[in-house]
Motif scaffolding. Structure first.
Motif, PDB file in Angstrom:
ATOM      1  N   LEU A 146       0.827  -1.205   0.000  1.00 41.81           N
ATOM      2  CA  LEU A 146       0.000   0.000   0.000  1.00 41.81           C
ATOM      3  C   LEU A 146       0.862   1.256   0.000  1.00 41.81           C
ATOM      4  O   LEU A 146       1.909   1.310   0.641  1.00 41.81           O
ATOM      5  CB  LEU A 146      -0.924   0.005   1.224  1.00 41.81           C
ATOM      6  CG  LEU A 146      -2.078  -1.000   1.204  1.00 41.81           C
ATOM      7  CD1 LEU A 146      -2.823  -0.953   2.528  1.00 41.81           C
ATOM      8  CD2 LEU A 146      -3.036  -0.703   0.060  1.00 41.81           C
ATOM      9  N   ASP A 182      -5.408   4.262  -2.101  1.00 42.37           N
ATOM     10  CA  ASP A 182      -5.010   3.401  -0.986  1.00 42.37           C
ATOM     11  C   ASP A 182      -5.436   3.989   0.352  1.00 42.37           C
ATOM     12  O   ASP A 182      -5.819   3.259   1.272  1.00 42.37           O
ATOM     13  CB  ASP A 182      -3.502   3.165  -1.013  1.00 42.37           C
ATOM     14  CG  ASP A 182      -3.096   2.166  -2.086  1.00 42.37           C
ATOM     15  OD1 ASP A 182      -3.999   1.618  -2.748  1.00 42.37           O
ATOM     16  OD2 ASP A 182      -1.879   1.938  -2.264  1.00 42.37           O
ATOM     17  N   PHE A 230       0.231   5.143   0.855  1.00 39.98           N
ATOM     18  CA  PHE A 230      -0.778   6.051   1.389  1.00 39.98           C
ATOM     19  C   PHE A 230      -0.653   7.479   0.868  1.00 39.98           C
ATOM     20  O   PHE A 230      -1.433   8.347   1.246  1.00 39.98           O
ATOM     21  CB  PHE A 230      -0.769   6.010   2.920  1.00 39.98           C
ATOM     22  CG  PHE A 230      -1.215   4.676   3.454  1.00 39.98           C
ATOM     23  CD1 PHE A 230      -2.456   4.168   3.123  1.00 39.98           C
ATOM     24  CD2 PHE A 230      -0.375   3.917   4.248  1.00 39.98           C
ATOM     25  CE1 PHE A 230      -2.876   2.932   3.593  1.00 39.98           C
ATOM     26  CE2 PHE A 230      -0.778   2.681   4.724  1.00 39.98           C
ATOM     27  CZ  PHE A 230      -2.029   2.188   4.394  1.00 39.98           C
ATOM     28  N   CYS A 277      -1.908  -5.386   0.326  1.00 40.81           N
ATOM     29  CA  CYS A 277      -3.297  -5.449  -0.114  1.00 40.81           C
ATOM     30  C   CYS A 277      -3.466  -6.530  -1.175  1.00 40.81           C
ATOM     31  O   CYS A 277      -2.664  -6.622  -2.105  1.00 40.81           O
ATOM     32  CB  CYS A 277      -3.731  -4.099  -0.683  1.00 40.81           C
ATOM     33  SG  CYS A 277      -5.359  -4.123  -1.455  1.00 40.81           S
ATOM     34  N   GLU A 336      -6.234  -7.162  -3.745  1.00 44.39           N
ATOM     35  CA  GLU A 336      -7.419  -6.488  -4.278  1.00 44.39           C
ATOM     36  C   GLU A 336      -8.607  -7.440  -4.414  1.00 44.39           C
ATOM     37  O   GLU A 336      -9.731  -7.107  -4.053  1.00 44.39           O
ATOM     38  CB  GLU A 336      -7.095  -5.887  -5.655  1.00 44.39           C
ATOM     39  CG  GLU A 336      -5.984  -4.866  -5.657  1.00 44.39           C
ATOM     40  CD  GLU A 336      -6.462  -3.470  -5.329  1.00 44.39           C
ATOM     41  OE1 GLU A 336      -7.631  -3.317  -4.951  1.00 44.39           O
ATOM     42  OE2 GLU A 336      -5.643  -2.530  -5.464  1.00 44.39           O
ATOM     43  N   ILE A 374      -6.535  -6.144   3.548  1.00 44.16           N
ATOM     44  CA  ILE A 374      -5.230  -5.605   3.919  1.00 44.16           C
ATOM     45  C   ILE A 374      -4.625  -6.555   4.938  1.00 44.16           C
ATOM     46  O   ILE A 374      -5.274  -6.910   5.932  1.00 44.16           O
ATOM     47  CB  ILE A 374      -5.332  -4.184   4.504  1.00 44.16           C
ATOM     48  CG1 ILE A 374      -5.798  -3.204   3.423  1.00 44.16           C
ATOM     49  CG2 ILE A 374      -3.991  -3.733   5.082  1.00 44.16           C
ATOM     50  CD1 ILE A 374      -6.074  -1.806   3.950  1.00 44.16           C
ATOM     51  N   LEU A 398      -7.900   2.001   2.955  1.00 41.60           N
ATOM     52  CA  LEU A 398      -7.600   1.756   4.365  1.00 41.60           C
ATOM     53  C   LEU A 398      -8.761   2.195   5.250  1.00 41.60           C
ATOM     54  O   LEU A 398      -9.213   1.435   6.127  1.00 41.60           O
ATOM     55  CB  LEU A 398      -6.317   2.492   4.773  1.00 41.60           C
ATOM     56  CG  LEU A 398      -5.973   2.418   6.262  1.00 41.60           C
ATOM     57  CD1 LEU A 398      -5.587   1.011   6.660  1.00 41.60           C
ATOM     58  CD2 LEU A 398      -4.852   3.397   6.612  1.00 41.60           C
TER      59      LEU A 398
END
Length: 291
Positions: free
Chosen positions: A155, A162, A157, A200, A202, A207, A166
């Motif tokens: 991930l 992303d 951020f 992650c 998908e 996560i 989260l």
């Protein structure tokens, strides 16, 4: 002259934050950077924690924080109080300040929570206040996963996608265990995990807080709306895995031949005060929820 401030609000006096983190950095070096990381993730310490502090000449000398942790314990959802950030400057110790502040904390908490939790390497500091040590376990599973497609990605951020993912999963997550699990909690998670590498998958909408050491997978937490079987997670990892070490009760992972071992996570113990329905069960409070 000593001045005691009870349940001082961060919002009422923003400068209290700097004073608190001056104390925190002396006691827990590096904590300020973890808190800043959580703040960037939209889950600040100041919005989550109620600070109980004592000052000397406008310097914070003692602090005990209280925050709320929504949990599921033995299938029942409840909000427990988390005691954290307990600190006294070295030159002011053994004068009774910590005891006074903790007494105020417990008076406050007893009106709100049936259960308090904390984790500590020094349980002797909390035993006099009615806290008790609750045994925790890790779980080990032998496996023969030869590696498949690489479906996990790290991930990022700084990417809005992303960041949004989260928050969505933390808000809607299923408890990782019905024995002891956490739901809809952000600040403690972001302090504990926000500076670590998070992965992650998908297609699983998941996560994972995990680390791989040679052929051993350490699984610390899963943030997802539905816990999937362990084999589904292993299928997303491209390298061989011969053993999985799980740091929470794995009853939802659909695994067999699990071995449980008494374990003190990172040399800390879990302590509780009040009711705790999972006492005597084999479980661990996930790393992401330890305070």
């Amino acid at each position: 002259m000593l001045q005691y401030r009870f349940k001082q609000s961060f919002s009422a006096e923003p400068s209290i934050s700097n004073k608190l983190f001056d104390l925190m950095e002396v006691t827990f070096p590096g904590l300020s950077s973890l808190a800043e990381c959580a703040r960037k993730l939209g889950a600040s310490w100041e919005t989550a924690s109620t600070p109980f502090m004592r000052f000397h000449d406008d310097i914070a000398i003692t602090h005990v924080g209280v925050l709320e942790i929504p949990m599921q314990i033995m299938g029942q959802k409840l909000t427990v109080g988390g005691v954290h950030g307990v600190a006294t400057r070295a030159e002011f110790r053994r004068r009774g300040y910590y005891r006074e502040v903790m007494s105020e904390v417990l008076q406050y908490c007893d009106t709100l929570y049936e259960t308090l939790v904390l984790t500590t390497p020094q349980p002797e500091f909390y035993l006099p206040f009615g806290f008790r040590v609750v045994e925790e376990h890790i779980f080990k599973v032998k496996c023969n996963s030869t590696g498949n497609t690489n479906s996990f990605r790290v991930l990022d951020f700084t990417d809005t996608k992303d960041y949004t993912l989260l928050h969505r999963l933390l808000e809607t997550r299923a408890p990782v265990s019905n024995i002891v699990g956490v739901v809809k909690e952000k600040p403690v998670f972001c302090v504990n995990e926000g500076s670590r590498t998070l992965y992650c998958a998908e297609d699983l909408d998941l996560i994972a807080c995990m680390e791989i050491e040679d052929t051993r997978l350490h699984l610390f937490d899963l943030v997802t709306t539905q816990i999937c079987p362990l084999k589904s997670i292993l299928a997303k990892i491209p390298q061989p895995i011969e053993e999985v070490v799980i740091y929470f009760s794995p009853e939802l992972l659909n695994v067999k031949d699990v071995q449980a071992f008494v374990h003190a996570f990172d040399e800390t113990v879990l302590m509780v005060r009040g009711k705790f329905a999972a006492e005597g069960e084999k479980f661990m409070l996930p790393r992401s929820a330890r305070c």
